[in-house]
Design a protein around this motif. Structure first.
Motif, mmCIF file in Angstrom:
data_model
loop_
_atom_site.group_PDB
_atom_site.id
_atom_site.type_symbol
_atom_site.label_atom_id
_atom_site.label_comp_id
_atom_site.label_asym_id
_atom_site.label_seq_id
_atom_site.Cartn_x
_atom_site.Cartn_y
_atom_site.Cartn_z
ATOM 1 N N GLU A 1 13.366 61.312 68.209
ATOM 2 C CA GLU A 1 13.519 62.748 68.495
ATOM 3 C C GLU A 1 14.986 63.169 68.362
ATOM 4 N N ALA A 2 15.903 62.256 68.655
ATOM 5 C CA ALA A 2 17.334 62.583 68.589
ATOM 6 C C ALA A 2 17.793 62.827 67.157
ATOM 7 N N ASP A 3 16.995 62.412 66.175
ATOM 8 C CA ASP A 3 17.341 62.651 64.774
ATOM 9 C C ASP A 3 16.988 64.067 64.324
ATOM 10 N N LEU A 4 16.396 64.859 65.208
ATOM 11 C CA LEU A 4 16.082 66.253 64.881
ATOM 12 C C LEU A 4 17.226 67.149 65.344
ATOM 13 N N SER A 5 17.680 68.054 64.477
ATOM 14 C CA SER A 5 18.695 69.004 64.939
ATOM 15 C C SER A 5 18.043 70.166 65.673
ATOM 16 N N LYS A 6 16.795 70.463 65.321
ATOM 17 C CA LYS A 6 16.038 71.421 66.133
ATOM 18 C C LYS A 6 14.538 71.276 65.860
ATOM 19 N N THR A 7 13.727 71.674 66.824
ATOM 20 C CA THR A 7 12.284 71.689 66.631
ATOM 21 C C THR A 7 11.887 73.066 66.127
ATOM 22 N N LEU A 8 11.109 73.114 65.037
ATOM 23 C CA LEU A 8 10.672 74.410 64.491
ATOM 24 C C LEU A 8 9.294 74.792 65.010
ATOM 25 N N VAL A 9 8.381 73.809 65.037
ATOM 26 C CA VAL A 9 7.028 74.081 65.506
ATOM 27 C C VAL A 9 6.607 72.932 66.431
ATOM 28 N N THR A 10 6.171 73.270 67.633
ATOM 29 C CA THR A 10 5.762 72.234 68.591
ATOM 30 C C THR A 10 4.325 71.796 68.322
ATOM 31 N N GLU A 11 3.970 70.657 68.906
ATOM 32 C CA GLU A 11 2.607 70.139 68.788
ATOM 33 C C GLU A 11 1.594 71.184 69.274
ATOM 34 N N GLU A 12 1.913 71.850 70.387
ATOM 35 C CA GLU A 12 1.001 72.849 70.955
ATOM 36 C C GLU A 12 0.818 74.025 69.994
ATOM 37 N N GLU A 13 1.906 74.464 69.383
ATOM 38 C CA GLU A 13 1.821 75.580 68.420
ATOM 39 C C GLU A 13 1.008 75.193 67.193
ATOM 40 N N LEU A 14 1.176 73.954 66.729
ATOM 41 C CA LEU A 14 0.405 73.477 65.574
ATOM 42 C C LEU A 14 -1.089 73.512 65.880
ATOM 43 N N HIS A 15 -1.451 73.004 67.058
ATOM 44 C CA HIS A 15 -2.876 72.930 67.373
ATOM 45 C C HIS A 15 -3.489 74.305 67.615
ATOM 46 N N ALA A 16 -2.732 75.200 68.238
ATOM 47 C CA ALA A 16 -3.237 76.562 68.440
ATOM 48 C C ALA A 16 -3.468 77.241 67.089
ATOM 49 N N LYS A 17 -2.525 77.050 66.171
ATOM 50 C CA LYS A 17 -2.658 77.666 64.842
ATOM 51 C C LYS A 17 -3.848 77.092 64.090
ATOM 52 N N LEU A 18 -4.069 75.776 64.195
ATOM 53 C CA LEU A 18 -5.194 75.156 63.490
ATOM 54 C C LEU A 18 -6.532 75.668 64.020
ATOM 55 N N GLU A 19 -6.622 75.928 65.331
ATOM 56 C CA GLU A 19 -7.850 76.496 65.888
ATOM 57 C C GLU A 19 -8.106 77.872 65.274
ATOM 58 N N ASP B 1 -6.520 66.968 61.987
ATOM 59 C CA ASP B 1 -6.672 67.971 63.049
ATOM 60 C C ASP B 1 -7.500 69.165 62.604
ATOM 61 N N LEU B 2 -7.310 69.634 61.365
ATOM 62 C CA LEU B 2 -8.098 70.783 60.889
ATOM 63 C C LEU B 2 -9.583 70.415 60.807
ATOM 64 N N SER B 3 -9.880 69.238 60.245
ATOM 65 C CA SER B 3 -11.292 68.859 60.078
ATOM 66 C C SER B 3 -11.989 68.763 61.432
ATOM 67 N N ARG B 4 -11.275 68.269 62.459
ATOM 68 C CA ARG B 4 -11.898 68.157 63.778
ATOM 69 C C ARG B 4 -11.969 69.489 64.511
ATOM 70 N N ALA B 5 -11.170 70.464 64.075
ATOM 71 C CA ALA B 5 -11.248 71.792 64.682
ATOM 72 C C ALA B 5 -12.426 72.584 64.119
ATOM 73 N N LEU B 6 -12.947 72.144 62.961
ATOM 74 C CA LEU B 6 -14.055 72.870 62.329
ATOM 75 C C LEU B 6 -15.383 72.473 62.963
ATOM 76 N N ARG B 7 -16.126 73.467 63.432
ATOM 77 C CA ARG B 7 -17.421 73.197 64.072
ATOM 78 C C ARG B 7 -18.539 73.376 63.057
ATOM 79 N N ARG B 8 -18.493 72.567 62.012
ATOM 80 C CA ARG B 8 -19.503 72.647 60.959
ATOM 81 C C ARG B 8 -19.396 71.374 60.114
#
Ligand code: 5GP
Ligand code: MG
Ligand code: MG
Length: 183
Positions: free
Chosen positions: A7-25, A55-62
């Motif tokens: 994580e220390a090799d990142l100068s900044k976080t652009l998108v968090t895990e939570e934001e990614l999953h909310a967007k995929l839903e 993550d996208l495939s598991r978010a799909l209910r079909r």
């Protein structure tokens, strides 16, 4: 395992895990509505799209099917040339199929623009694109993207499938690599 040094090799976080999953839903609900009553073949582009696909495939209910391609653009280093070589082709016959290409990121757009044309020429009923990230300032060709997670600045990003020298793909969020790593 202690990942704090990663994580220390990142100068900044652009998108968090939570934001990614909310967007995929959100994207999954749109995809379910758009493809109602139709078959759906998700085509993942190796290796960067592995996390988005999982993550996208598991978010799909079909029902969906999944297939994979690996491509590489000819040309030097980090600059995409638009000439694409297939390293691993699909196993599926695309005739009459509704194909959704699943990608990690669109930078110049050259790879995806070539890929869409290639898949269309195989007789697919439809070919659309879903990408987690897009860099609008880096686009060299117009690519019609039906589903896009986040537009980001024109910076080199890592994590959530995206690598720097094959590392950092396993970071849960997406960030900008700190200059001390490559300087
Ligand atoms: P394009 O043909 O759109 O320029 O290239 C897209 C490919 O370049 C992506 O699938 C990805 O592999 C790589 N790429 C483009 N931008 C980035 C970035 O910011 N970070 C990483 N890790 N890879 C990138
Ligand atoms: Mg990719
Ligand atoms: Mg890479």
């Amino acid at each position: 395992m202690d990942f704090t040094h990663v994580e220390a090799d990142l100068s900044k976080t652009l998108v968090t895990e939570e934001e990614l999953h909310a967007k995929l839903e959100e994207l999954a609900r749109q995809i379910e509505a758009d493809y109602e009553g139709k078959d759906l073949l998700l085509v993942g582009v190796l290796r960067g799209a592995v996390m988005v696909m999982a993550d996208l495939s598991r978010a799909l209910r079909r029902h969906i099917e999944m297939d994979w391609m690996a491509v590489s653009s000819y040309g030097s280093g980090t600059v995409s040339s638009g000439v694409v070589r297939i390293l691993k082709d699909l196993d599926s016959d695309l005739t009459g199929r509704n194909v959704l290409i699943v990608e990690d990121i669109i930078d110049s757009g050259l790879t995806l623009s070539w890929l869409r044309g290639n898949l269309e020429s195989r007789g697919a009923a439809s070919v659309e694109i879903c990408t987690m990230l897009r860099k609008p300032d880096a686009l060299k060709v117009e690519v019609d993207v039906k589903y896009c997670g986040f537009d980001i600045p024109n910076e080199f990003v890592i994590g959530y499938g995206l690598d720097y020298a094959e590392q950092y793909r396993n970071l849960r969020g997406i960030g900008v690599l700190a200059p001390h790593v490559y300087e």
